[in-house]
Design an enzyme around this catalytic site. Sequence first.
Site, PDB file in Angstrom:
ATOM      1  N   HIS A  79       0.830  -1.203   0.000  1.00  0.00           N
ATOM      2  CA  HIS A  79       0.000   0.000   0.000  1.00  0.00           C
ATOM      3  C   HIS A  79       0.866   1.255   0.000  1.00  0.00           C
ATOM      4  O   HIS A  79       0.655   2.181  -0.786  1.00  0.00           O
ATOM      5  CB  HIS A  79      -0.898  -0.064   1.239  1.00  0.00           C
ATOM      6  N   GLU A  80       1.877   1.267   0.879  1.00  0.00           N
ATOM      7  CA  GLU A  80       2.720   2.451   1.002  1.00  0.00           C
ATOM      8  C   GLU A  80       3.591   2.660  -0.244  1.00  0.00           C
ATOM      9  O   GLU A  80       3.805   3.790  -0.686  1.00  0.00           O
ATOM     10  CB  GLU A  80       3.590   2.354   2.252  1.00  0.00           C
TER      11      GLU A  80
ATOM     12  N   HIS B  69       1.582   4.473  -2.836  1.00  0.00           N
ATOM     13  CA  HIS B  69       1.477   5.919  -2.619  1.00  0.00           C
ATOM     14  C   HIS B  69       2.668   6.636  -3.253  1.00  0.00           C
ATOM     15  O   HIS B  69       2.513   7.682  -3.882  1.00  0.00           O
ATOM     16  CB  HIS B  69       1.431   6.232  -1.121  1.00  0.00           C
TER      17      HIS B  69
ATOM     18  N   HIS C  13      -6.979   7.975  -0.728  1.00  0.00           N
ATOM     19  CA  HIS C  13      -7.455   6.598  -0.597  1.00  0.00           C
ATOM     20  C   HIS C  13      -8.858   6.505  -1.195  1.00  0.00           C
ATOM     21  O   HIS C  13      -9.555   7.504  -1.345  1.00  0.00           O
ATOM     22  CB  HIS C  13      -7.512   6.178   0.879  1.00  0.00           C
TER      23      HIS C  13
END
Length: 638
Positions: free
Chosen positions: A208-209, A212, A315
């Site tokens: 997920h990170e 980003h 998100h």
Amino acid sequence: MEVPLVMLVVIHGVQLEPLHVIRKRSINQALRILLVYDESVYRLNRDKFSLINNTILPEAVRFWEQALMVRQTKEVIRLNRKCESSQVFVKNSMTYCIDSCKAVTLCGEVQVPPEHLDVCRVCNSTGQDCHEDASTVAGQGISNADFVFYVSALQSDRCHKGLTVAYAAHCQQEAALDRPIAGHANLCPDSISTKPQELQTLLSTVKHEILHALGFSVSLYAFFRDDNGAPRTPRKPDTGKPYLNEKFQIHQWSEDTIRKVVRTDWAVRGGTINRTIDMFVTPRVVKEVRDHFGCQKLEGAELEDQGGEGTALTHWEKRVLENEAMTGTHTQSSAFSRITLALMEDSGWYRANYSMASPLTWGRGLGCNFAMRSCKDWIISNTARGRSIHPFCVKVKRDPLQTECTDDRSSVALCNLVRHSTPLAPQYQNFDSLAYVPVGEEEYFGGSVSLADHCPYIQEFTWRSKNVVVRGSQCQFEDNNPKPEKNFALESYGPNSKCFDHSESMWEERSCRQTREWQHWGSGCYQYRCDHGRLHILIANKSYECFYAGQKLNIQLMGEGWLHRGAVICPSCKELCNSEFERRGERCKVSEEAPADSYYPRDELSCSVASLLSYPTVAMLLSAAILLSSTLRTNQCT
């Protein structure tokens, strides 16, 4: 020529190759990510370092290298140096500092090694005398990589906010097409768990990170490009950069990327309100989200509107895409779906390998009423029609706790509808009335997950004792097995297990001396197999054959010196076995009736007269301490 002055937040303009050269290059090369560790990573204890270095980071990087393709970077990457001033000059697409560069260039918490840096370029305060600083030299640079990812492991102030496990962002973009080429992540040491059952959550968090930093970020949307490499958002003629939103200090995207949509009949407690939402409206995202929900008039994919900086707009909206991995908090098994891969493609920087997408069950095929209206509307309208209100629920969390199964049967779950200490904001009040709730107090009740607009839904949880996690509720992990002496429903957690519903009565255990009823019941995890056209549920190593959906399997088996009595309900064979049977060229068999109970294993309790007279039968209500874990992690990035 006048040299334009711009504000510097993220470093832009890293020179690789000319625009006309890069734009002609096909997006067909697998993404290459170079990991660079800060010394803080090496200070982690042995178990945490081994987990991060040998498993989590390599697997997370490998996933995105397989999922995304880019225009290959053929030149060496040399990153720009940070300036002493936040203002810079731009000349011939090159970035110049005013008077001097900083001695140290950071990417997040990590110091960029000198060998990764280009020379320092400076102008005077009026934008004249622009030149290379002779006291600096260009490093050897980074070869055979498209993105550099700097990783630290510091217990920073951000780590203490909520239950944050990690946060990340990009820090430099290349000059030609604005693609991020360097980013950072900080892993919060105190939040890194080495427990096997939490491995997938940690891995999902790191994936997920990384995403980003690669593009899914509010600070990058204005730089997105179309398939031809042309900007989706108009650019300033002097700098070639998007216009700055002065209020939020980010580059403002166009309505071709994100558009505000007003819902004029949003149902809440006591009536309706106008609700303004931000929708991601790029072409591939629109197609994928419409296909997912089965709603061809849906404008796009809704972005999160809560959580503040680092969560809002960075998100997906959790009410609409609950367990999509790019929502703002991790509450249960997450999926990197086709919708997220579509966003990355619509940046103009990547092509996606959609075979790497995970199936997303939340909301799939539920139509426009689910995707475009409030959860109150969904609950009321489906209840009136006698239909299921899943994935939402209206069962207030209270004793006795009655569990359910998640829609994909991967976990035992609870309805996360709870009483809050203060009334919810009017737009998050979703009930005019509730069973067991006094009239007038409905404003206090809502789901425990705020990012989901307090809509209550079926959610995984953890068993805790004295606020320490004992085990989780995901069926696939053997470590979640209850202790034998507390395994009242004869559950079995492991790779071949799924969640099955119990009947509407409590399970009981009998010995020759006492009877115990377990107050918490409703569902459990059991192994299963698909054989000879039927679903078979395995309980205490005994096989129970399902003949039709809804069949009640009466269980009466010995275990740990107790006779366990209860019931498990059969789901449809197609739900769990259809794909496996199709691979074998078989079909699910369905019978109208099941055989008598005598067809199934049935143990009896044999007690002597003396044992029955020695002790009275004592009914004991036993319960496990269950606490919802609704914020396993919160992702924040700036």
